[in-house]
Design a protein around this motif. Structure first.
Motif, PDB file in Angstrom:
ATOM      1  N   GLY A 129       0.961  -1.207   0.004  1.00  0.00           N
ATOM      2  CA  GLY A 129      -0.096   0.086   0.007  1.00  0.00           C
ATOM      3  C   GLY A 129       0.961   1.237   0.016  1.00  0.00           C
ATOM      4  N   LYS A 130       1.876   1.108  -0.642  1.00  0.00           N
ATOM      5  CA  LYS A 130       2.958   2.521  -0.533  1.00  0.00           C
ATOM      6  C   LYS A 130       2.352   3.421  -1.295  1.00  0.00           C
ATOM      7  CE  LYS A 130       6.265   1.556  -3.546  1.00  0.00           C
ATOM      8  NZ  LYS A 130       5.899   2.694  -5.026  1.00  0.00           N
ATOM      9  N   THR A 131       1.763   3.354  -2.463  1.00  0.00           N
ATOM     10  CA  THR A 131       0.957   4.367  -3.173  1.00  0.00           C
ATOM     11  C   THR A 131       0.008   5.087  -2.101  1.00  0.00           C
ATOM     12  OG1 THR A 131       1.535   3.389  -5.355  1.00  0.00           O
ATOM     13  CG2 THR A 131       0.077   5.239  -5.224  1.00  0.00           C
ATOM     14  N   GLU A 132      -0.696   4.336  -1.426  1.00  0.00           N
ATOM     15  CA  GLU A 132      -1.925   5.047  -0.504  1.00  0.00           C
ATOM     16  C   GLU A 132      -1.080   5.832   0.558  1.00  0.00           C
ATOM     17  OE1 GLU A 132      -5.718   4.576   0.728  1.00  0.00           O
ATOM     18  OE2 GLU A 132      -4.918   3.813  -0.839  1.00  0.00           O
ATOM     19  N   ILE A 133       0.075   5.515   1.274  1.00  0.00           N
ATOM     20  CA  ILE A 133       1.065   6.130   2.034  1.00  0.00           C
ATOM     21  C   ILE A 133       1.352   7.463   1.373  1.00  0.00           C
ATOM     22  CG2 ILE A 133       3.206   6.110   3.399  1.00  0.00           C
ATOM     23  CD1 ILE A 133       1.492   4.292   4.583  1.00  0.00           C
ATOM     24  N   ILE A 134       1.870   7.384   0.193  1.00  0.00           N
ATOM     25  CA  ILE A 134       2.422   8.383  -0.639  1.00  0.00           C
ATOM     26  C   ILE A 134       1.260   9.584  -0.651  1.00  0.00           C
ATOM     27  CG2 ILE A 134       3.557   9.655  -2.806  1.00  0.00           C
ATOM     28  CD1 ILE A 134       5.110   7.050  -2.717  1.00  0.00           C
ATOM     29  N   ALA A 135       0.141   9.388  -1.183  1.00  0.00           N
ATOM     30  CA  ALA A 135      -1.050   9.880  -1.724  1.00  0.00           C
ATOM     31  C   ALA A 135      -1.445  10.606  -0.211  1.00  0.00           C
ATOM     32  CB  ALA A 135      -1.941   9.187  -2.042  1.00  0.00           C
ATOM     33  N   THR A 136      -1.449   9.958   0.967  1.00  0.00           N
ATOM     34  CA  THR A 136      -1.946  10.243   2.332  1.00  0.00           C
ATOM     35  C   THR A 136      -1.250  11.388   2.891  1.00  0.00           C
ATOM     36  OG1 THR A 136      -3.197   8.255   2.493  1.00  0.00           O
ATOM     37  CG2 THR A 136      -2.652   9.841   4.389  1.00  0.00           C
ATOM     38  N   ILE A 137       0.011  11.248   2.625  1.00  0.00           N
ATOM     39  CA  ILE A 137       1.132  12.301   3.366  1.00  0.00           C
ATOM     40  C   ILE A 137       0.998  13.293   2.604  1.00  0.00           C
ATOM     41  CG2 ILE A 137       3.030  11.500   2.276  1.00  0.00           C
ATOM     42  CD1 ILE A 137       4.575  11.975   5.041  1.00  0.00           C
ATOM     43  N   ILE A 163      -0.509  10.040  -9.222  1.00  0.00           N
ATOM     44  CA  ILE A 163      -1.499  10.819  -9.768  1.00  0.00           C
ATOM     45  C   ILE A 163      -3.045  10.446  -9.574  1.00  0.00           C
ATOM     46  CG2 ILE A 163      -2.431  12.188 -11.603  1.00  0.00           C
ATOM     47  CD1 ILE A 163       0.409  12.702 -12.635  1.00  0.00           C
ATOM     48  N   SER A 164      -3.039   8.964 -10.091  1.00  0.00           N
ATOM     49  CA  SER A 164      -4.330   8.506  -9.890  1.00  0.00           C
ATOM     50  C   SER A 164      -4.926   8.190  -8.642  1.00  0.00           C
ATOM     51  CB  SER A 164      -4.127   7.126 -10.942  1.00  0.00           C
ATOM     52  OG  SER A 164      -5.581   6.678 -10.829  1.00  0.00           O
ATOM     53  N   ARG A 165      -3.641   7.979  -7.711  1.00  0.00           N
ATOM     54  CA  ARG A 165      -4.333   7.696  -6.299  1.00  0.00           C
ATOM     55  C   ARG A 165      -4.635   8.919  -5.606  1.00  0.00           C
ATOM     56  NH1 ARG A 165      -3.380   3.041  -3.379  1.00  0.00           N
ATOM     57  NH2 ARG A 165      -3.485   2.450  -5.521  1.00  0.00           N
ATOM     58  N   ILE A 166      -3.932   9.827  -5.762  1.00  0.00           N
ATOM     59  CA  ILE A 166      -4.261  11.161  -5.389  1.00  0.00           C
ATOM     60  C   ILE A 166      -5.733  11.460  -5.846  1.00  0.00           C
ATOM     61  CG2 ILE A 166      -3.654  13.600  -4.988  1.00  0.00           C
ATOM     62  CD1 ILE A 166      -0.793  12.773  -4.870  1.00  0.00           C
ATOM     63  N   ARG A 167      -5.858  11.622  -7.114  1.00  0.00           N
ATOM     64  CA  ARG A 167      -7.097  12.052  -7.554  1.00  0.00           C
ATOM     65  C   ARG A 167      -8.391  11.246  -7.157  1.00  0.00           C
ATOM     66  NH1 ARG A 167      -6.680  10.424 -12.581  1.00  0.00           N
ATOM     67  NH2 ARG A 167      -5.562  12.320 -13.125  1.00  0.00           N
ATOM     68  N   SER A 168      -7.970   9.931  -7.043  1.00  0.00           N
ATOM     69  CA  SER A 168      -9.366   8.974  -6.486  1.00  0.00           C
ATOM     70  C   SER A 168      -9.703   9.309  -4.973  1.00  0.00           C
ATOM     71  CB  SER A 168      -8.872   7.591  -6.787  1.00  0.00           C
ATOM     72  OG  SER A 168      -7.790   7.138  -5.989  1.00  0.00           O
ATOM     73  N   LEU A 169      -8.561   9.454  -4.194  1.00  0.00           N
ATOM     74  CA  LEU A 169      -8.669   9.571  -2.624  1.00  0.00           C
ATOM     75  C   LEU A 169      -9.133  11.095  -2.212  1.00  0.00           C
ATOM     76  CD1 LEU A 169      -5.688   7.655  -1.331  1.00  0.00           C
ATOM     77  CD2 LEU A 169      -7.837   6.988  -1.127  1.00  0.00           C
ATOM     78  N   PHE A 170      -8.604  11.954  -3.003  1.00  0.00           N
ATOM     79  CA  PHE A 170      -8.742  13.366  -2.339  1.00  0.00           C
ATOM     80  C   PHE A 170      -9.259  14.441  -3.536  1.00  0.00           C
ATOM     81  CE2 PHE A 170      -5.127  11.574   0.002  1.00  0.00           C
ATOM     82  CZ  PHE A 170      -5.679  11.242   1.036  1.00  0.00           C
ATOM     83  N   GLY A 171      -9.431  13.921  -4.515  1.00  0.00           N
ATOM     84  CA  GLY A 171      -9.964  14.646  -5.806  1.00  0.00           C
ATOM     85  C   GLY A 171      -9.446  15.683  -6.393  1.00  0.00           C
ATOM     86  N   LYS A 172      -7.951  15.667  -5.892  1.00  0.00           N
ATOM     87  CA  LYS A 172      -6.784  16.776  -6.649  1.00  0.00           C
ATOM     88  C   LYS A 172      -6.313  16.199  -7.839  1.00  0.00           C
ATOM     89  CE  LYS A 172      -4.060  20.265  -6.079  1.00  0.00           C
ATOM     90  NZ  LYS A 172      -4.276  21.651  -6.063  1.00  0.00           N
ATOM     91  N   ASP A 173      -5.914  16.883  -8.900  1.00  0.00           N
ATOM     92  CA  ASP A 173      -5.248  16.568 -10.244  1.00  0.00           C
ATOM     93  C   ASP A 173      -4.285  17.441 -10.085  1.00  0.00           C
ATOM     94  OD1 ASP A 173      -4.705  15.655 -12.403  1.00  0.00           O
ATOM     95  OD2 ASP A 173      -6.488  15.810 -13.484  1.00  0.00           O
ATOM     96  N   ILE A 174      -3.013  16.636 -10.041  1.00  0.00           N
ATOM     97  CA  ILE A 174      -1.777  17.219 -10.181  1.00  0.00           C
ATOM     98  C   ILE A 174      -0.976  16.743 -11.247  1.00  0.00           C
ATOM     99  CG2 ILE A 174      -1.728  17.320  -7.473  1.00  0.00           C
ATOM    100  CD1 ILE A 174       0.488  14.898  -7.474  1.00  0.00           C
ATOM    101  N   LYS A 175      -1.541  16.481 -12.242  1.00  0.00           N
ATOM    102  CA  LYS A 175      -1.058  15.913 -13.510  1.00  0.00           C
ATOM    103  C   LYS A 175      -0.033  16.939 -14.100  1.00  0.00           C
ATOM    104  CE  LYS A 175      -1.798  13.352 -17.814  1.00  0.00           C
ATOM    105  NZ  LYS A 175      -2.640  12.515 -18.768  1.00  0.00           N
ATOM    106  N   LYS A 176      -0.535  18.273 -14.248  1.00  0.00           N
ATOM    107  CA  LYS A 176       0.154  19.210 -14.891  1.00  0.00           C
ATOM    108  C   LYS A 176       1.085  20.186 -13.867  1.00  0.00           C
ATOM    109  CE  LYS A 176      -0.735  23.470 -17.710  1.00  0.00           C
ATOM    110  NZ  LYS A 176      -1.753  24.519 -18.015  1.00  0.00           N
TER     111      LYS A 176
END
Length: 510
Positions: A129-137, A163-176
């Motif tokens: 669940g590494k990506t979950e940790i990165i997105a959360t912090i 990018i996908s995990r942050i978007r799905s968890l917190f609704g933030k798009d940081i692609k650009k």
């Protein structure tokens, strides 16, 4: 400046004055493989190096800041209070304990352990669940603390997964990438060479946090230069990966060194381990979290074959290891056995470093009406049937095809095992490499269900290069998954090559 006292040079370096006899304490040996033309063979070569960067005049040893906790532990008794405080300023924090609702109890505990230090490595197995940790912090830093954070990766696949995990968890798009945003992500192998990169922008010196995914690949010369020259305001920097130590996936702990100091042989062994990770530790420091897999069911299938690689006894004329790889993995007998194994499975994965080998397989062996093969490489996601290319697709489409059961075989280069997640895949044939980062990253693609099978092909007799890698790879797997339920199954190749053969298995549990 007196002996054993410390001076801060910058956020990324400090200096300690030591008696010259202490120099030997930091010596290690780097190992590399080179071709000796006079001997007409590949040989292992060791070169001497040191944990410090350089020695300034008057016995002053310059270290990267990641070594601060190590230096403090080794020389604390000789230091004054000011020197201790300087070293502690590089890694000591005063955060309270946190609890994040979307993380498990174990993940919360591990994350809190990481945040005890300003620098640290988070070593965890694939599917942890590494990506979950990165997105959360990342969300906590950007939105709760309102501080600037930069997430770095070494591939677009890793970048897009975060990018996908942050978007799905917190609704933030940081692609650009946005110089005015307090949260950004970039692929260091593309961005720092692009027109978007503005070295002089004030953004860089205002970044306070850095998180690196697949961190062992995020210590390139270009990025190291960028960090030291531009990112002068960084206070917290963390690296995440299953294999921070590329060779053996070992933890890089300060405490292990303190234990090793009592024994000269163990100390040298420890310094060699730390030394081969010198750049990584120099920036990201030592292991704060080490999570070893212990709840997996692993079946190692050893396929005993009649393959004979006698021609490998004579490597004269081979000046490049990749040439040997090509000839070895396009061997007709090996290819035919691979074909038989793969045709008998519902879904199986073969990582292979050379795309020319993959193309040879697809064109000549993995061809049968209705048998679909997916190739994942720098060319993208390609689907083949009967040797002919049918179509190309994006990552989401590829996942759909695999999960629906339309794909029978996945073959891929390095692109195929970095940050890809295919839940239904649980079988892999390992053919090459003895390095932990290659072996475990590749196997990680097949571990999502917690039950998986690893196939190894044994030739009739030991073959130079191939067998050495095979045995080291098997030992790596046994050690890494030693706390899980691990079984070794021996199979005769005739199970696959004879249509009327009976499935007589010889089972051992290790």
């Amino acid at each position: 400046m007196e002996f054993y006292q410390v001076e801060k040079i910058s956020q990324w370096r400090f200096v300690i004055k030591l008696p010259l006899h202490e120099k030997g304490r930091f010596k290690f040996f780097k190992e590399s493989v080179k071709y000796q033309f006079w001997a007409k063979k590949f040989v292992s070569e060791k070169t001497e190096d040191y944990l410090f960067e350089r020695i300034r005049s008057d016995n002053e040893f310059v270290f990267r800041s990641g070594f601060a906790p190590f230096i403090l532990e080794v020389f604390r008794n000789g230091m004054n209070k000011e020197s201790v405080e300087i070293l502690e300023s590089y890694f000591k924090t005063d955060f309270p304990r946190f609890f994040f609702n979307n993380l498990t109890k174990t993940q919360n505990n591990d994350l809190n352990d990481l945040l005890k230090s300003k620098r640290g490595l988070f070593q965890c197995y694939t599917s942890y669940g590494k990506t979950e940790i990165i997105a959360t912090i990342s969300d906590w830093i950007a939105n709760k603390r309102e501080e600037n954070i930069l997430i770095v990766t070494a591939s677009d696949l890793s970048k897009n997964t975060v990018i996908s995990r942050i978007r799905s968890l917190f609704g933030k798009d940081i692609k650009k990438f946005d110089y005015d945003s307090n949260i950004n992500i970039l692929n260091i192998n593309g961005f720092l060479r692009s027109k978007k990169y503005d070295k002089s922008n004030d953004y860089w010196k205002n970044v306070k946090w850095i998180l690196a995914d697949e961190v062992e690949n995020c210590v390139t010369e270009t990025f190291k230069t960028h960090l030291t020259q531009c990112m002068t305001g960084v206070e917290y920097i963390y690296g995440f990966s299953a294999t921070t130590d590329k060779k053996e996936a070992l933890p890089l702990r300060v405490s292990d060194g303190m234990d090793a100091m009592r024994n000269n042989k163990e100390w040298k062994k420890y310094i060699d381990l730390i030394g081969r990770n010198k750049d990584l530790i120099g920036f990201y420091s030592f292991t704060s979290v080490y999570s070893k897999p212990d709840k997996f069911s692993v079946k190692m299938v050893h396929v005993k074959s009649t393959l004979n690689f006698d021609w490998l006894d004579d490597t004269e004329g081979y000046y490049d290891y990749s040439e040997i790889v090509y000839d070895l993995f396009t061997d007709k007998g090996l290819c035919t056995l691979l074909q038989s194994i793969c045709f008998s499975k519902d879904l199986i994965y073969i990582p292979m470093p050379r795309l020319t080998v993959i193309d040879h397989w697809i064109k000549n062996y993995f061809r049968k009406p209705g048998y679909t093969v997916m190739c994942i490489s720098s060319r993208g996601f390609e689907v083949f049937e009967n040797g002919e290319k049918l179509r190309e697709m994006k990552l989401d489409e590829a996942r759909e095809e695999i999960e629906s059961g339309k794909i029978r075989l996945i073959i891929g280069t390095k692109s195929s095992y970095n940050s890809l997640d295919f839940p239904s895949l649980n079988k892999i044939i390992t053919l090459y490499s003895k390095s932990a980062n290659v072996v475990f990253q590749a196997i990680g693609r097949a571990t999502r269900s917690k039950e998986f099978e690893v196939y190894n092909i044994f030739p009739a007799r030991k073959a130079p290069i191939y067998s050495a890698d095979l045995f080291k790879r098997i030992n790596l797997i046994k050690e890494y998954y030693g706390d899980s339920d691990l079984k070794v199954i021996e199979e005769d190749e005739r199970i696959y090559t004879w249509k009327d053969s009976s499935n007589n298995l010889h089972t051992n549990t290790n």
